[in-house]
Design a protein around this motif. Structure first.
Motif, mmCIF file in Angstrom:
data_model
loop_
_atom_site.group_PDB
_atom_site.id
_atom_site.type_symbol
_atom_site.label_atom_id
_atom_site.label_comp_id
_atom_site.label_asym_id
_atom_site.label_seq_id
_atom_site.Cartn_x
_atom_site.Cartn_y
_atom_site.Cartn_z
ATOM 1 N N ALA A 1 0.713 6.750 7.215
ATOM 2 C CA ALA A 1 -0.645 6.201 7.236
ATOM 3 C C ALA A 1 -1.491 6.786 6.105
ATOM 4 C CB ALA A 1 -1.293 6.463 8.592
ATOM 5 N N ALA A 2 -1.335 8.080 5.859
ATOM 6 C CA ALA A 2 -2.112 8.727 4.797
ATOM 7 C C ALA A 2 -1.682 8.224 3.422
ATOM 8 C CB ALA A 2 -1.935 10.243 4.886
ATOM 9 N N ARG B 1 0.827 -1.214 0.000
ATOM 10 C CA ARG B 1 0.000 0.000 0.000
ATOM 11 C C ARG B 1 0.855 1.255 0.000
ATOM 12 N NH1 ARG B 1 -3.792 -2.370 4.814
ATOM 13 N NH2 ARG B 1 -4.869 -3.979 3.568
ATOM 14 N N GLN C 1 -0.396 5.258 2.817
ATOM 15 C CA GLN C 1 -0.900 3.881 2.700
ATOM 16 C C GLN C 1 -2.395 3.871 2.393
ATOM 17 O OE1 GLN C 1 0.495 2.524 6.502
ATOM 18 N NE2 GLN C 1 2.268 1.457 5.633
ATOM 19 N N GLU C 2 -3.128 4.798 2.980
ATOM 20 C CA GLU C 2 -4.561 4.907 2.703
ATOM 21 C C GLU C 2 -4.792 5.267 1.241
ATOM 22 O OE1 GLU C 2 -8.306 7.635 4.284
ATOM 23 O OE2 GLU C 2 -6.610 7.239 5.628
ATOM 24 N N ALA D 1 -4.188 2.222 -0.898
ATOM 25 C CA ALA D 1 -5.165 1.141 -0.760
ATOM 26 C C ALA D 1 -6.380 1.340 -1.655
ATOM 27 C CB ALA D 1 -5.606 1.031 0.697
ATOM 28 N N LYS D 2 -6.508 2.518 -2.259
ATOM 29 C CA LYS D 2 -7.650 2.761 -3.143
ATOM 30 C C LYS D 2 -7.553 1.866 -4.373
ATOM 31 C CE LYS D 2 -8.442 7.543 -1.688
ATOM 32 N NZ LYS D 2 -8.522 8.966 -2.119
ATOM 33 N N GLY E 1 0.898 4.097 -2.790
ATOM 34 C CA GLY E 1 0.665 5.490 -2.416
ATOM 35 C C GLY E 1 1.761 6.411 -2.925
#
Length: 677
Positions: free
Chosen positions: A248-249, A137, A251-252, A255-256, A141
């Protein structure tokens, strides 16, 4: 007081008698039941031979005479494939462990400095599968933020789980990873970032605020900063156009569905995996280009040559997660020692082991009884009485389960190695390698308890000794061939980034297509194929009268003096004698000052001319004991009240001396000691 003095010889004799009787009674059972005879035979076996059959030829490990090893599994030839292999075979096994921070406090040192003391709890683990998904992820990203395959990305961060996750993401997406020591100076950091033309950098909140923000105006290509912590609530004033994200952002974002695994270009073995900027001892740091195949060769060596292999700390940081599954060990790539009961292997730089040995010597010198106990202890390796009773508390300092200690960064003195062997009741090994050889070169055998040697060539490496006429070292020397160490094999890296001149000086390819690196270190091969480092080519200075002085040799001998914490020898070719800069042991020097009736602050004691003379006398005695030649013994010294740390810029991260910086720092003292001032 008189009674105590009279009792001391008696107690000493009783102690010696008990040890002697115990040794006689237990020797035969111990020898038969402990496997000592097998270990002894294993230690004495020939571990490497000359390929040509002549002592002057190149040496290979006995199990790699025909072909150097470069792969562990067929087809697993890049770092992303290595990690995928581990995920497939060990998906739920522990991969990355982070110890919980329970508390931290400031610890004030005698010199007024404040050190941060941390109390750590149990490990929280991520499995291989979890780590893989987080890395995947994060890589997606980064691609969504505009990071392109084969374009460099920098990481400037302390060692932590996020470091490994970020590195695996970069390997997976073929983003060459530029690594920078967190202790490099601002100019060196800016140089590395500009030379590699990075647009994205991964760092921590602390380093962003304390180190990076000061140089951002000097790095115009930088567009994205990714912090491994939570995104800071208040950011420093950043140049226009720079965006700050947290892991974290990113990786988020990765993950899309529209981003996952998009734009992934898998690496090939010859692609650059890492550009590692070394904290070199001279000049600006050089970026060493390390390919996937280079690191794979190193990983393969560690699993096929011996139960353990030793690499430079910076290389271990990238390799440890690939090794730990096979080795079933818990690696710590920090020089701080903890008490985790799960620790079974420990890597430490030489300076820390030497410091531990000097502290022990200082304690043991208090009374004749202590001195005698210390001398007996140094002869009692693997003695059950001492291991179970005397050294139980010492072993508990490292968790009590230590099976092996590994030393690197500089040669470990024979006395220190022997002492650490005994106190921790486990083998203390040495290895030899450089960033330019992917950290691999030689490793000592776990069964070999000889001291002062760095072992035989690894199965990926071939070592040749090149004649050095000026130093008087020749591959035809008897009984042991000597010369400059040249390392060849698949682990030899691609060279220095954008530095063709140094590449021509330090690297070459032979007629068989094998790549070699000229180390500048001087070594000798023993009859069993083990290598010993005996000198350093770049440390050689020719004095006015024509004598050659090896500064490294002088320092190695004098570091065994308990009064010395660190020393840098210096010589000017236009002068006839050697001088030195000395970081004295504070407790020892303070006690000496009290004996001489000299009082004052620590700085005043170090600056006192009488103390310089006293310390010089002690150093001279140590030099004579160490069999230095007359012209090698420093004639004048300067005592330094300030210790040399990477933060001062006077030593590297591995605590190797930066001679150029030390010369500049002590220029006035050099002129004074040579009569100019």
């Amino acid at each position: 007081m008189k009674l105590k003095e009279d009792m001391s010889p008696l107690l000493l004799q009783v102690f010696r008698s008990v040890v002697w009787v115990y040794s006689v009674i237990t020797f035969l059972p111990w020898y038969l039941l402990s496997g000592a005879s097998e270990r002894q035979a294993c230690a004495k076996r020939v571990k490497a031979r000359s390929v040509s059959g002549s002592p002057a030829g190149s040496y290979r490990a006995v199990n790699s005479q025909q072909k150097l090893v470069s792969l562990l599994h067929e087809g697993v030839d890049t770092l992303d494939k290595v990690f995928e292999y581990a995920v497939v075979h060990f998906p739920q096994r522990d991969c990355l462990g982070t110890r919980e921070l329970l508390s931290e406090e400031d610890e004030i040192q005698p010199n007024g400095k404040v050190f941060k003391k941390v109390i750590l709890g149990d490990y929280n683990w991520l499995s291989y599968e979890d780590t893989f998904h987080l890395s995947q992820r994060f890589g997606s990203g980064l691609a969504a933020l505009g990071q392109k395959p084969l374009c460099n990305i920098a990481i400037f961060c302390e060692t932590r789980a996020e470091w490994i996750i970020a590195a695996q993401a970069c390997f997976m997406y073929n983003f060459p990873l530029v690594t920078l020591y967190s202790t490099l100076g601002g100019a060196a950091i800016a140089h590395g970032l500009n030379e590699t033309e990075v647009t994205h950098i991964i760092t921590s909140k602390d380093l962003l605020q304390s180190r990076l923000k000061a140089i951002l105006m000097d790095v115009p290509r930088l567009k994205h900063i990714i912090v491994v912590d939570k995104k800071p609530k208040s950011l420093p004033d950043l140049p226009r156009g720079i965006m700050v994200h947290n892991v974290a952002a990113v990786q988020e974002l990765g993950a899309k569905p529209e981003n996952i695994m998009v734009s992934r270009r898998q690496p090939v073995p010859s692609d650059i995996a890492v550009i590692m900027y070394t904290s070199g001892s001279t000049g600006i740091p050089k970026g060493v280009m390390i390919s996937h195949s280079n690191i794979i060769a190193g990983i393969t060596v560690s699993l096929t040559h011996a139960p353990l292999s030793l690499y430079k700390l910076a290389i271990l940081r990238k390799k440890s997660h690939n090794l730990c599954r096979k080795l079933s060990l818990f690696w710590h790539t920090t020089t701080r020692w903890s008490r985790s009961p799960k620790d079974t292997a420990r890597h430490s730089v030489t300076g820390i082991m030497n410091a531990a040995y000097n502290i022990s010597k200082m304690i043991s010198s208090k009374t004749p009884f202590c001195r005698s106990v210390f001398s007996v202890i140094t002869l009692m390796y693997n003695c059950i009485l001492f291991c179970r009773l005397v050294f139980k508390k010492v072993r508990s300092l490292l968790g009590g389960s230590m099976r092996v200690l590994l030393s690197g960064g500089a040669p470990l003195s024979a006395a220190t190695q022997r002492f650490m062997n005994i106190c921790f009741c486990c083998p203390v090994g040495q290895g030899y390698g450089l960033t330019e050889t992917c950290g691999a070169g030689t490793i000592s055998d776990l069964a070999d308890y000889s001291t002062g040697r760095v072992g035989a060539p690894l199965v990926c490496s071939e070592i040749m000794l090149k004649d050095w006429v000026e130093g008087g070292y020749f591959s035809t020397d008897k009984p042991n061939p000597r010369g400059e160490i040249l390392i060849g094999g698949p682990n030899v890296t691609m060279g220095y980034y954008k530095n063709e001149q140094k590449n021509r000086e330090d690297f070459f390819v032979d007629v068989n297509g094998q790549r070699w690196f000229c180390t500048g270190d001087i070594g000798e091969f023993h009859s069993d194929g083990c290598l010993k480092i005996i000198d350093r080519k770049k440390d050689l200075v020719k004095l006015q009268a024509g004598e050659y002085v090896s500064l490294g040799k002088v320092e190695a001998v004098l570091k065994n003096c308990p009064l010395i914490d660190n020393i840098c020898a210096y010589a000017n070719s236009e002068e006839s004698y050697v001088i030195g800069f000395v970081v004295p042991n504070q407790k020892q020097l303070t006690a000496l000052a009290e004996q001489k009736g000299i009082r004052g602050s620590w700085e005043e004691i170090c600056n006192h001319a009488e103390m310089e003379k006293e310390v010089l006398c002690i150093i001279t005695d140590a030099a004579i004991t160490g069999k230095l030649e007359r012209f090698e013994i420093p004639k004048k010294i300067r005592l330094s009240a300030e210790p040399w740390t990477p933060e001062t810029g006077l030593v590297t991260d591995a605590f190797k001396l930066k001679r150029k910086e030390l010369k500049t720092h002590y220029q006035d003292d050099i002129e004074r000691m040579y009569g100019g001032k």
